[in-house]
Design an enzyme around this catalytic site. Sequence first.
Site, mmCIF file in Angstrom:
data_model
loop_
_atom_site.group_PDB
_atom_site.id
_atom_site.type_symbol
_atom_site.label_atom_id
_atom_site.label_comp_id
_atom_site.label_asym_id
_atom_site.label_seq_id
_atom_site.Cartn_x
_atom_site.Cartn_y
_atom_site.Cartn_z
ATOM 1 N N VAL A 14 43.872 39.947 87.411
ATOM 2 C CA VAL A 14 43.574 38.383 87.294
ATOM 3 C C VAL A 14 42.346 38.410 88.510
ATOM 4 O O VAL A 14 41.271 38.088 88.019
ATOM 5 C CB VAL A 14 44.636 37.562 87.784
ATOM 6 C CG1 VAL A 14 44.245 36.338 88.331
ATOM 7 C CG2 VAL A 14 45.773 37.408 86.753
ATOM 8 N N ARG A 160 43.963 35.702 78.876
ATOM 9 C CA ARG A 160 44.840 36.853 77.828
ATOM 10 C C ARG A 160 44.039 38.039 78.041
ATOM 11 O O ARG A 160 42.840 38.263 78.017
ATOM 12 C CB ARG A 160 44.559 36.264 76.294
ATOM 13 C CG ARG A 160 45.471 35.066 76.025
ATOM 14 C CD ARG A 160 44.859 34.570 74.759
ATOM 15 N NE ARG A 160 43.513 34.201 74.819
ATOM 16 C CZ ARG A 160 42.787 33.839 73.613
ATOM 17 N NH1 ARG A 160 43.560 33.585 72.653
ATOM 18 N NH2 ARG A 160 41.616 33.269 73.949
ATOM 19 N N GLU A 161 45.022 38.974 77.912
ATOM 20 C CA GLU A 161 44.316 40.455 78.133
ATOM 21 C C GLU A 161 43.403 40.848 76.721
ATOM 22 O O GLU A 161 43.948 40.307 75.712
ATOM 23 C CB GLU A 161 45.692 41.647 78.401
ATOM 24 C CG GLU A 161 46.116 41.391 79.546
ATOM 25 C CD GLU A 161 47.062 42.411 80.048
ATOM 26 O OE1 GLU A 161 46.963 43.676 79.345
ATOM 27 O OE2 GLU A 161 47.901 42.274 80.965
ATOM 28 N N ALA A 258 54.886 35.755 63.288
ATOM 29 C CA ALA A 258 56.025 36.466 63.481
ATOM 30 C C ALA A 258 55.959 37.974 63.563
ATOM 31 O O ALA A 258 54.965 38.281 63.227
ATOM 32 C CB ALA A 258 56.927 36.123 62.122
ATOM 33 N N CYS A 266 53.052 38.638 81.346
ATOM 34 C CA CYS A 266 53.170 37.222 81.712
ATOM 35 C C CYS A 266 54.263 36.452 81.049
ATOM 36 O O CYS A 266 54.916 35.909 81.932
ATOM 37 C CB CYS A 266 51.800 36.741 81.132
ATOM 38 S SG CYS A 266 50.481 36.793 82.308
ATOM 39 N N LYS A 326 50.043 44.618 72.760
ATOM 40 C CA LYS A 326 49.210 43.781 71.728
ATOM 41 C C LYS A 326 48.192 44.455 71.649
ATOM 42 O O LYS A 326 47.986 45.469 72.405
ATOM 43 C CB LYS A 326 49.090 42.398 72.222
ATOM 44 C CG LYS A 326 48.161 42.178 73.470
ATOM 45 C CD LYS A 326 47.800 40.765 73.663
ATOM 46 C CE LYS A 326 46.737 40.656 74.602
ATOM 47 N NZ LYS A 326 46.289 39.234 74.886
#
Length: 436
Positions: A14, A160-161, A258, A266, A326
């Site tokens: 951040v 968001r990363e 999904a 986070c 992700k």
Amino acid sequence: MKKFNVCVIGTGYVGLVTGTCLAEIGHRVVCVDSDKNKIARLNNGKVPIYETGLEKLVVKNTKAKRLFFTTSVKSAMDTKHRAEIIFIAVGTPPRDDGSADLSFVEDVSAEIAKNMTDYTVIVEKSTVPVETGIWIEKTITRLNQKKIPFDVVSNPEFLREGSAVADFLKPDRIIVGTSSAKAKDAMKKLYAPIKSPILFTNIKSAEIIKHASNSFLACKISFINAVANVCERTGANVEDVAKGMGLDKRIGKSFLNAGVGFGGFCFPKDLQAFGYISKDKGYDFALLKEVQRINEEQKMWIVKKCHQELWNLAGKTIAILGLAFKPNTDDIRFAPSIDIIRRLQKLKAKVKVYDPKATENAKKILKKITFCKTPYECVKNADCAAIVTEWDEIKNLDLSKTFDLMKHPIIIDGRNIFHPLTMRKKGFTYHSVGRV
Ligand code: UDX
């Protein structure tokens, strides 16, 4: 445009994005971190995290003499370029009971109090429980012997990363919590180059907006994962269901994919912390616990499907495609892949893994698995392959080659990146989340 002297304390995810982007919009920013190696690397233009576009901006703004790095709060707040606005962006790691450890925030507040020389706006940027702002204010007031005027502001981040730079420069909204007109004016001027709506609230509301937003998004994901379980058992298709729901503007399309659950630093942490603070204030926010429970269960969907196809897993080779929580990040903190791999190891399966960016981080915590350099090396001779992260490279796999390399052509797609009919036509035994 008013150009501020800004100091950002903490160059984690951040802090580094905030500092770099504030320099990019024209301010003079000094970023501080106690980690000497990190600061030395940053001074050489080397960014310690993988984040799209960040390194380029660090180099550009360092060269333009708008961005500096140091290990000393005192020198960052120096009188020549006195810091008018200071961001606190230090870590707030979770304790075992789910509460946030705020000792770094307290230490930094004390340090700021000692070094202030004139009116300063102190911005709480780290994700913190409601009422932290009051504690920062109390701590600074207590140690502020020269009675220098200051205001505390809550300005939560929604980065968001993977798209943090774009999220900072073009956010949906900027939240500023303060009761001071002077601080409000400074924050308005600070963010003037960013053309997004600013919502002003009091400090406590701003603090709750952050926890409530992340918890709500996590809730959406667990909800669609629960719906996927019903779809799978009834022959419905969760993608169509999500599309149908999302066309209702009140629901919205996003965050209804999904999969094998949410991870990252986070959502799991903020859910827990929000639950903890609610309980601490006398309210049992049971919904949050259920969101977490559904997520834990969903991570094991892949293991269940492995059992369904391979019966006993002892000695079987499972290829895991994707480790990061992700795509487009090397971050594996709270990644579903970790829990899935640990469970497979407990069941004595042989695990091979591939990830385009997260392998080095994974090597630090995952032992006794085979790290592969390509997805093809990973699926070679595997009894089954499980997709955990939807990287483009995995979406673009050469499926004929994959089919030929595998011992058994079984694909368990935890991110629904392929189409069931196409996969079956190619000869794969194929499972996906909430689709038959
Ligand atoms: C999140 C918030 O989006 C951001 O606003 C906040 O400040 C920090 O936390 P981030 O953790 O980077 O950002 O990731 P995000 O893109 O929100 O995804 C979180 C997790 O949810 C990932 O594991 C992702 O795979 C999962 N997810 C997301 C789903 O499973 N389905 C979805 O539809 C969306």
